[in-house]
Design an enzyme around this catalytic site. Sequence first.
Site, short mmCIF file in Angstrom:
data_model
loop_
_atom_site.label_atom_id
_atom_site.label_comp_id
_atom_site.label_asym_id
_atom_site.label_seq_id
_atom_site.Cartn_x
_atom_site.Cartn_y
_atom_site.Cartn_z
N ARG A 20 10.63 -6.86 5.60
CA ARG A 20 10.41 -5.42 5.40
C ARG A 20 11.32 -4.57 6.29
O ARG A 20 11.53 -4.86 7.46
CB ARG A 20 8.95 -5.11 5.73
CG ARG A 20 8.62 -3.65 5.82
CD ARG A 20 7.18 -3.41 5.57
NE ARG A 20 6.38 -3.42 6.79
CZ ARG A 20 5.10 -3.05 6.81
NH1 ARG A 20 4.49 -2.70 5.69
NH2 ARG A 20 4.44 -3.06 7.93
N ARG A 70 -10.14 2.43 8.36
CA ARG A 70 -9.77 1.07 8.71
C ARG A 70 -10.94 0.29 9.27
O ARG A 70 -10.80 -0.89 9.60
CB ARG A 70 -8.68 1.12 9.77
CG ARG A 70 -7.33 0.64 9.28
CD ARG A 70 -6.41 0.72 10.46
NE ARG A 70 -5.20 -0.01 10.34
CZ ARG A 70 -4.10 0.44 9.75
NH1 ARG A 70 -4.10 1.58 9.12
NH2 ARG A 70 -3.02 -0.28 9.78
N ARG A 90 10.59 -2.11 11.48
CA ARG A 90 9.62 -1.30 12.20
C ARG A 90 9.36 -1.90 13.58
O ARG A 90 9.32 -3.12 13.71
CB ARG A 90 8.31 -1.27 11.40
CG ARG A 90 8.08 0.04 10.70
CD ARG A 90 6.95 -0.03 9.75
NE ARG A 90 5.68 -0.44 10.35
CZ ARG A 90 4.53 -0.32 9.74
NH1 ARG A 90 4.47 0.20 8.53
NH2 ARG A 90 3.42 -0.72 10.31
N ARG A 148 -2.34 -7.55 13.66
CA ARG A 148 -2.76 -6.57 12.66
C ARG A 148 -3.49 -7.25 11.50
O ARG A 148 -4.46 -6.74 10.98
CB ARG A 148 -1.57 -5.76 12.16
CG ARG A 148 -1.38 -4.49 12.98
CD ARG A 148 0.08 -4.11 13.12
NE ARG A 148 0.69 -3.73 11.86
CZ ARG A 148 1.94 -4.07 11.53
NH1 ARG A 148 2.67 -4.79 12.34
NH2 ARG A 148 2.43 -3.66 10.40
N LYS A 163 0.81 -1.23 0.00
CA LYS A 163 0.00 0.00 0.00
C LYS A 163 0.84 1.27 0.00
O LYS A 163 0.58 2.18 -0.76
CB LYS A 163 -0.87 0.04 1.27
CG LYS A 163 -2.20 -0.60 1.16
CD LYS A 163 -3.01 -0.35 2.41
CE LYS A 163 -2.21 -0.49 3.62
NZ LYS A 163 -2.33 -1.08 4.77
P1 ADP Z 1 0.14 -1.38 8.73
O1 ADP Z 1 -0.80 -1.20 7.55
O2 ADP Z 1 1.34 -2.18 8.38
O3 ADP Z 1 -0.55 -1.86 9.97
P2 ADP Z 1 0.26 1.51 9.17
O4 ADP Z 1 1.48 2.28 8.94
O5 ADP Z 1 -0.91 1.80 8.28
O6 ADP Z 1 0.73 0.01 9.11
O7 ADP Z 1 -0.25 1.70 10.68
C1 ADP Z 1 0.57 1.45 11.80
C2 ADP Z 1 -0.26 1.50 13.07
O8 ADP Z 1 -0.81 2.82 13.23
C3 ADP Z 1 -1.47 0.58 13.11
O9 ADP Z 1 -1.13 -0.74 13.51
C4 ADP Z 1 -2.36 1.29 14.12
O10 ADP Z 1 -1.93 1.08 15.45
C5 ADP Z 1 -2.11 2.76 13.79
N1 ADP Z 1 -3.09 3.26 12.79
C6 ADP Z 1 -2.80 3.71 11.53
N2 ADP Z 1 -3.91 4.10 10.90
C7 ADP Z 1 -4.95 3.90 11.77
C8 ADP Z 1 -6.35 4.10 11.71
N3 ADP Z 1 -6.94 4.59 10.60
N4 ADP Z 1 -7.09 3.77 12.78
C9 ADP Z 1 -6.53 3.28 13.90
N5 ADP Z 1 -5.21 3.04 14.02
C10 ADP Z 1 -4.42 3.36 12.99
#
Ligand code: ADP
Length: 229
Positions: free
Chosen positions: A129, A92, A161, A172, A17
């Site tokens: 990653r 999400r 990360r 996740r 993504k």
């Molecule tokens: P990934 O898709 O690998 O989980 P992201 O970079 O999108 O990674 O998100 C990392 C973390 O940030 C998520 O696991 C969550 O804790 C938080 N997060 C990101 N976007 C949201 C969202 N829209 N709602 C709630 N938590 C979020």
Amino acid sequence: MDVSRRLVILGKQGAGKGTQAERLAQHHAVPRISTGDMFRAAVKADTEAGRRARSYMDDGELVPDAAVLDPVGERLSAADAQDGFVLDGFPRNVRQADALEDLLGEGGLGLVLELVVPTDVVLRRLAGRRVCSNCGANYSVEHPPSSDWTCDRCGGDVVERDDDTKAAIKRRLWLYERETEPLVAWYLAKDKLAAVDGTGHPDSVTSRLLRAVDSRIGAAVARQARGQD
Ligand code: ADP
């Protein structure tokens, strides 16, 4: 109003993504808005919001909706997001998708792109990653930076990360299935969804995504020409 460049990219962790959202955003000259990057920046800056988000992120949990909606609303109202955007990591869940409709008002979203990648493939990708701790650029064990885990773009340290531990990844992916995947049917019912194969070379994936967006823009232009918008 032309909303066709208001884009969302959905996909499991490790589906690509971030990389693809960046390319789409560049192609359409709109910003990529990543809630994950916004939270990571807040954590790094050690703000109050960052401190609150950190424990959720490290455990692979979602940050509570209340802490997500305000920063997203603020970001979407910035001048550079008025002609469109690529949202990555938001919405999400259905509550966030509902809130997004309210934030956007007339016209809503242009298109939601679902990047489809089988779970065994994303698990392999996630294990390898690596990200730049400074600018967030993506690398992997197979495609490392050119010198000694130093970012090609900014010279920052390229690392794993914090939330790419086995347990957090598992959590996740489980949350994605339970909370985020239902959005596919939700947007399909609104005729806003395009599913795109996310496997194969990243350039092929980008071409597929651009084609999906172009055909949506083409259809919007045709509708406007017929006076239906
Ligand atoms: P990934 O898709 O690998 O989980 P992201 O970079 O999108 O990674 O998100 C990392 C973390 O940030 C998520 O696991 C969550 O804790 C938080 N997060 C990101 N976007 C949201 C969202 N829209 N709602 C709630 N938590 C979020």
